[in-house]
Design a protein around this motif. Structure first.
Motif, PDB file in Angstrom:
ATOM      1  N   THR A  96       6.925  84.015  34.802  1.00 43.10           N
ATOM      2  CA  THR A  96       7.556  82.770  34.090  1.00 43.10           C
ATOM      3  C   THR A  96       8.449  82.858  33.042  1.00 43.10           C
ATOM      4  O   THR A  96       9.339  82.480  33.188  1.00 43.10           O
ATOM      5  CB  THR A  96       6.394  81.582  33.870  1.00 43.10           C
ATOM      6  N   GLY A  97       7.773  83.959  32.128  1.00 40.66           N
ATOM      7  CA  GLY A  97       8.770  84.184  31.135  1.00 40.66           C
ATOM      8  C   GLY A  97      10.057  84.761  31.465  1.00 40.66           C
ATOM      9  O   GLY A  97      11.090  84.728  31.037  1.00 40.66           O
ATOM     10  N   VAL A  98       9.753  85.864  32.225  1.00 40.49           N
ATOM     11  CA  VAL A  98      11.092  86.579  33.067  1.00 40.49           C
ATOM     12  C   VAL A  98      11.966  85.512  33.483  1.00 40.49           C
ATOM     13  O   VAL A  98      13.296  85.568  33.411  1.00 40.49           O
ATOM     14  CB  VAL A  98      10.766  87.466  33.697  1.00 40.49           C
ATOM     15  N   LEU A  99      11.592  84.496  34.311  1.00 39.25           N
ATOM     16  CA  LEU A  99      12.347  83.594  34.876  1.00 39.25           C
ATOM     17  C   LEU A  99      13.223  82.932  33.980  1.00 39.25           C
ATOM     18  O   LEU A  99      14.441  82.516  33.963  1.00 39.25           O
ATOM     19  CB  LEU A  99      11.847  82.951  35.727  1.00 39.25           C
ATOM     20  N   LEU A 100      12.467  82.554  32.869  1.00 43.72           N
ATOM     21  CA  LEU A 100      12.934  81.627  31.823  1.00 43.72           C
ATOM     22  C   LEU A 100      14.116  82.284  31.078  1.00 43.72           C
ATOM     23  O   LEU A 100      15.247  81.891  30.530  1.00 43.72           O
ATOM     24  CB  LEU A 100      11.933  81.029  30.826  1.00 43.72           C
ATOM     25  N   VAL A 101      13.922  83.617  30.952  1.00 47.63           N
ATOM     26  CA  VAL A 101      14.897  84.655  30.332  1.00 47.63           C
ATOM     27  C   VAL A 101      16.199  84.671  31.232  1.00 47.63           C
ATOM     28  O   VAL A 101      17.305  84.404  30.880  1.00 47.63           O
ATOM     29  CB  VAL A 101      14.379  86.038  29.993  1.00 47.63           C
ATOM     30  N   GLU A 102      16.061  84.812  32.559  1.00 51.49           N
ATOM     31  CA  GLU A 102      17.225  84.869  33.419  1.00 51.49           C
ATOM     32  C   GLU A 102      17.858  83.688  33.386  1.00 51.49           C
ATOM     33  O   GLU A 102      18.795  83.451  33.339  1.00 51.49           O
ATOM     34  CB  GLU A 102      16.705  85.249  34.578  1.00 51.49           C
ATOM     35  N   LEU A 103      17.225  82.515  33.601  1.00 49.20           N
ATOM     36  CA  LEU A 103      17.732  81.155  33.509  1.00 49.20           C
ATOM     37  C   LEU A 103      18.389  80.904  32.076  1.00 49.20           C
ATOM     38  O   LEU A 103      19.627  80.280  32.313  1.00 49.20           O
ATOM     39  CB  LEU A 103      16.727  79.922  33.621  1.00 49.20           C
ATOM     40  N   GLY A 104      18.057  81.303  31.242  1.00 50.96           N
ATOM     41  CA  GLY A 104      18.876  81.361  29.936  1.00 50.96           C
ATOM     42  C   GLY A 104      19.927  82.044  29.827  1.00 50.96           C
ATOM     43  O   GLY A 104      20.979  81.840  28.987  1.00 50.96           O
ATOM     44  N   SER A 105      20.039  83.100  30.771  1.00 51.22           N
ATOM     45  CA  SER A 105      21.211  84.018  30.294  1.00 51.22           C
ATOM     46  C   SER A 105      22.404  83.593  31.106  1.00 51.22           C
ATOM     47  O   SER A 105      23.421  84.060  31.215  1.00 51.22           O
ATOM     48  CB  SER A 105      20.907  85.402  30.816  1.00 51.22           C
TER      49      SER A 105
END
Length: 107
Positions: A96-105
């Motif tokens: 979930t954290g990685v997904l949020l990082v990707e969405l934030g990029s």
């Protein structure tokens, strides 16, 4: 698309290297060659992924999270190591954290 394929190769190689490390640690020193090859391919694949323009935070996050998840599953499948609900929750939180990082990029 090439960057994603390279990243997938890097993840698979890292997991193979890490699972081989488990075998090498049991005294089967021949497995150290598989460890070295796995990590060499993994880091080369990750570097090439970055060279193809994938942002570092996204590439490393996916590489690390997928590596943790697949290594935990592989260690349960191949070595009978535990994979508890708490561990699965931890894996889900990492992803979930990685997904949020990707969405934030994404701009």
């Amino acid at each position: 698309m090439t960057a994603w394929l390279l990243l997938a190769v890097a993840v698979v190689a890292e997991v193979a290297g890490t699972l081989s490390l488990r075998l090498a640690a049991t005294g089967a020193t021949l497995w150290y060659a598989a460890v070295a090859a796995g990590y060499l391919v993994a880091f080369t694949g990750l570097a090439t992924t970055l060279a193809h323009g994938m942002p570092l935070g996204v590439a490393y996050g996916i590489w690390a999270a997928a590596g943790v998840a697949l290594t935990a599953i592989g260690s349960q499948v191949f070595f009978g190591e535990p994979l508890t609900r708490v561990m699965l929750l931890g894996i889900a939180l990492i992803m979930t954290g990685v997904l949020l990082v990707e969405l934030g990029s994404v701009h």
